[in-house]
Design a protein around this motif. Structure first.
Motif, mmCIF file in Angstrom:
data_model
loop_
_atom_site.group_PDB
_atom_site.id
_atom_site.type_symbol
_atom_site.label_atom_id
_atom_site.label_comp_id
_atom_site.label_asym_id
_atom_site.label_seq_id
_atom_site.Cartn_x
_atom_site.Cartn_y
_atom_site.Cartn_z
ATOM 1 N N ASN A 76 -8.376 -1.948 12.173
ATOM 2 C CA ASN A 76 -9.052 -3.253 12.121
ATOM 3 C C ASN A 76 -9.676 -3.481 10.745
ATOM 4 O O ASN A 76 -9.613 -4.586 10.199
ATOM 5 C CB ASN A 76 -10.108 -3.358 13.208
ATOM 6 C CG ASN A 76 -9.509 -3.403 14.600
ATOM 7 O OD1 ASN A 76 -8.327 -3.713 14.778
ATOM 8 N ND2 ASN A 76 -10.312 -3.074 15.591
ATOM 9 N N LYS A 79 -6.837 -4.252 8.226
ATOM 10 C CA LYS A 79 -6.361 -5.637 8.362
ATOM 11 C C LYS A 79 -7.385 -6.627 7.811
ATOM 12 O O LYS A 79 -7.022 -7.575 7.123
ATOM 13 C CB LYS A 79 -6.050 -5.943 9.835
ATOM 14 C CG LYS A 79 -4.788 -5.261 10.327
ATOM 15 C CD LYS A 79 -4.289 -5.800 11.640
ATOM 16 C CE LYS A 79 -5.122 -5.351 12.810
ATOM 17 N NZ LYS A 79 -4.506 -5.662 14.113
ATOM 18 N N GLN A 82 -7.147 -6.989 4.235
ATOM 19 C CA GLN A 82 -5.804 -7.416 3.830
ATOM 20 C C GLN A 82 -5.075 -6.325 3.043
ATOM 21 O O GLN A 82 -4.313 -6.601 2.115
ATOM 22 C CB GLN A 82 -5.866 -8.729 3.042
ATOM 23 C CG GLN A 82 -6.451 -9.850 3.871
ATOM 24 C CD GLN A 82 -6.585 -11.146 3.109
ATOM 25 O OE1 GLN A 82 -6.803 -11.156 1.905
ATOM 26 N NE2 GLN A 82 -6.440 -12.246 3.823
ATOM 27 N N THR A 84 -2.400 -3.047 2.862
ATOM 28 C CA THR A 84 -1.093 -2.758 3.442
ATOM 29 C C THR A 84 -0.862 -1.262 3.623
ATOM 30 O O THR A 84 0.121 -0.863 4.237
ATOM 31 C CB THR A 84 0.024 -3.305 2.539
ATOM 32 O OG1 THR A 84 -0.137 -2.753 1.226
ATOM 33 C CG2 THR A 84 -0.007 -4.828 2.482
ATOM 34 N N ASP A 110 -0.356 -1.625 14.308
ATOM 35 C CA ASP A 110 0.074 -2.628 13.332
ATOM 36 C C ASP A 110 1.212 -2.044 12.503
ATOM 37 O O ASP A 110 0.979 -1.257 11.580
ATOM 38 C CB ASP A 110 -1.074 -3.053 12.419
ATOM 39 C CG ASP A 110 -0.706 -4.238 11.537
ATOM 40 O OD1 ASP A 110 0.495 -4.460 11.265
ATOM 41 O OD2 ASP A 110 -1.623 -4.949 11.104
ATOM 42 N N VAL A 113 1.314 -1.880 8.486
ATOM 43 C CA VAL A 113 0.467 -0.983 7.694
ATOM 44 C C VAL A 113 1.127 0.393 7.601
ATOM 45 O O VAL A 113 1.462 0.999 8.610
ATOM 46 C CB VAL A 113 -0.944 -0.857 8.320
ATOM 47 C CG1 VAL A 113 -1.783 0.163 7.558
ATOM 48 C CG2 VAL A 113 -1.641 -2.216 8.347
#
Length: 159
Positions: A76, A79, A82, A84, A110, A113
């Motif tokens: 979290n 993300k 932002q 990667t 995710d 990532v």
């Protein structure tokens, strides 16, 4: 798109091994966010604020490094920033087994990532924050294991 990587950890305290990974990560990514984890299951020697301050002091010469802290799930936080990529330093096979498990669950949460594993420099393969604290507690030398400002802070904690 800027490549932003997050290097998470408790950094209690930051060691020369951590700084090696940070420095090398900064050579690979446009921006590295060193994220201090508030781990509720551990009793840290240094507060979050102290760890962030020590990291800022010891990384101030690396332009593309930012120091921050977080609580909760790493994915979290990544993300939200932002980013990667997650950077993980590996010292031994035992590190890899645990970190592979974490990378797999983060990938499930995710798939955009990636986890970037970096082998520690051989001179730091034995080094951990726990070892540094144990040595300092018994007044053993630690000057080759941590930056001078960190050594001073640790010595003050054990006075």
């Amino acid at each position: 798109m800027a490549t932003i990587a997050v290097y998470p950890g408790s950094f209690d305290p930051v060691t020369n091994g951590h700084l090696d990974i940070i420095s090398r990560g900064a050579n690979v990514f446009e921006k590295v966010i060193v994220a201090v984890l508030h781990n509720r299951s551990k009793q840290p020697l240094f507060s979050i604020e102290e760890r962030v301050a020590l990291l800022r002091e010891t990384t101030k010469h690396i332009e593309n490094v930012e120091v921050d802290f977080f609580d909760g799930l790493l994915i979290n936080y990544v993300k939200n920033k932002q980013a990667t990529t997650i950077i993980k330093g590996l010292r031994a096979i035992s590190d890899f087994e645990y970190e592979l498990q974490m990378a797999s669950i983060n990938r499930k949460l995710d798939e955009k990532v990636e986890t970037f594993f970096m082998m520690s420099n051989n001179q730091y393969s034995y080094l951990s924050s726990s070892i540094v604290k144990e040595l300092a507690k018994y007044e053993a030398p630690i000057e080759d294991l941590v930056p001078p400002s960190v050594e001073k802070a640790i010595r003050n904690k054990f006075k």
